[in-house]
Design a protein around this motif. Structure first.
Motif, mmCIF file in Angstrom:
data_model
loop_
_atom_site.group_PDB
_atom_site.id
_atom_site.type_symbol
_atom_site.label_atom_id
_atom_site.label_comp_id
_atom_site.label_asym_id
_atom_site.label_seq_id
_atom_site.Cartn_x
_atom_site.Cartn_y
_atom_site.Cartn_z
ATOM 1 N N MET A 1 47.253 80.680 38.688
ATOM 2 C CA MET A 1 46.286 81.124 37.677
ATOM 3 C C MET A 1 46.692 82.455 37.053
ATOM 4 S SD MET A 1 43.097 82.500 39.940
ATOM 5 C CE MET A 1 43.127 84.175 40.614
ATOM 6 N N THR A 2 46.127 82.719 35.899
ATOM 7 C CA THR A 2 46.243 84.012 35.250
ATOM 8 C C THR A 2 45.068 84.849 35.733
ATOM 9 O OG1 THR A 2 47.273 83.031 33.304
ATOM 10 C CG2 THR A 2 46.249 85.198 33.011
ATOM 11 N N ALA A 3 45.364 85.950 36.397
ATOM 12 C CA ALA A 3 44.297 86.784 36.961
ATOM 13 C C ALA A 3 43.735 87.779 35.952
ATOM 14 C CB ALA A 3 44.806 87.514 38.200
ATOM 15 N N ASP A 4 44.526 88.148 34.968
ATOM 16 C CA ASP A 4 44.078 89.104 33.949
ATOM 17 C C ASP A 4 43.295 88.331 32.888
ATOM 18 O OD1 ASP A 4 43.730 91.345 32.348
ATOM 19 O OD2 ASP A 4 45.704 91.133 31.401
ATOM 20 N N VAL A 5 42.007 88.187 33.117
ATOM 21 C CA VAL A 5 41.182 87.341 32.265
ATOM 22 C C VAL A 5 40.626 88.114 31.078
ATOM 23 C CG1 VAL A 5 39.167 85.825 32.175
ATOM 24 C CG2 VAL A 5 40.502 85.986 34.272
ATOM 25 N N LYS A 6 40.929 87.611 29.901
ATOM 26 C CA LYS A 6 40.308 88.126 28.673
ATOM 27 C C LYS A 6 39.058 87.288 28.457
ATOM 28 C CE LYS A 6 44.076 90.489 27.837
ATOM 29 N NZ LYS A 6 44.258 91.590 28.734
ATOM 30 N N TYR A 7 37.996 87.901 27.977
ATOM 31 C CA TYR A 7 36.763 87.162 27.747
ATOM 32 C C TYR A 7 35.999 87.790 26.595
ATOM 33 C CZ TYR A 7 34.778 91.024 30.434
ATOM 34 O OH TYR A 7 34.411 92.272 30.872
ATOM 35 N N CYS A 8 34.949 87.110 26.201
ATOM 36 C CA CYS A 8 34.059 87.645 25.171
ATOM 37 C C CYS A 8 32.627 87.454 25.656
ATOM 38 C CB CYS A 8 34.282 86.950 23.829
ATOM 39 S SG CYS A 8 33.887 85.188 23.825
ATOM 40 N N PHE A 9 31.700 88.032 24.913
ATOM 41 C CA PHE A 9 30.284 87.897 25.243
ATOM 42 C C PHE A 9 29.619 86.925 24.267
ATOM 43 C CE2 PHE A 9 31.238 92.097 27.043
ATOM 44 C CZ PHE A 9 30.775 91.892 28.334
ATOM 45 N N GLU A 10 28.619 86.220 24.745
ATOM 46 C CA GLU A 10 27.948 85.201 23.946
ATOM 47 C C GLU A 10 27.258 85.753 22.707
ATOM 48 O OE1 GLU A 10 24.764 83.252 26.105
ATOM 49 O OE2 GLU A 10 24.282 85.108 27.155
ATOM 50 N N ASP A 11 26.914 87.037 22.717
ATOM 51 C CA ASP A 11 26.216 87.607 21.570
ATOM 52 C C ASP A 11 27.153 88.326 20.599
ATOM 53 O OD1 ASP A 11 26.806 89.801 23.164
ATOM 54 O OD2 ASP A 11 24.746 90.563 23.236
#
Length: 128
Positions: free
Chosen positions: A71-81
């Motif tokens: 897996m890729t441990a450095d997770v990029k994400y966004c917020f639902e709002d």
């Protein structure tokens, strides 16, 4: 428009100690190329079909290797709002096709993909 309006809400999650075979089988069953990886209530990684091919199979790891090994441990994400246009721009800059979507409590609430955005844009054009 907010991310929550186009994201996919039903998201399967792999565990770090799942085998790659189990994760790949789940991807095949769901017809997806990615699974978020969760431990307890925390997002700890992302596993893509490319991760399995490049980080596992190409290095001689077998189907019993663990998700955490590929897996890729450095997770990029966004917020639902967040504003969808801003998130799409960020995805382009980061060169990613999918992002996990988090609530402000940092819990996984969905995933947004360029495919989700394209389907929304197509529907919007059809309505016009």
């Amino acid at each position: 428009m907010k991310v929550s309006e186009v994201m996919t809400r039903q998201v399967a999650v792999a565990a770090p100690d799942d085998t790659l075979q189990k994760a790949a089988g789940r991807m095949a069953e769901l017809d997806t190329g990615v699974l978020p990886v969760g431990e307890g209530d925390r997002l700890v990684g992302m596993l893509t079909d490319r991760d399995i091919a490049i980080r596992a199979v190409a290095k001689g790891k077998g189907p019993d290797a663990k998700v955490r090994d590929a897996m890729t441990a450095d997770v990029k994400y966004c917020f639902e709002d967040e504003d969808l246009d801003d998130v799409v721009r960020s995805m382009g800059e980061q060169k990613v096709r999918r992002l996990p979507v988090m609530g402000r409590d940092k819990r996984l609430v969905g995933i947004v993909s360029l495919g989700d955005v394209a389907v929304y844009a197509d529907a919007k054009q059809t309505d016009a």
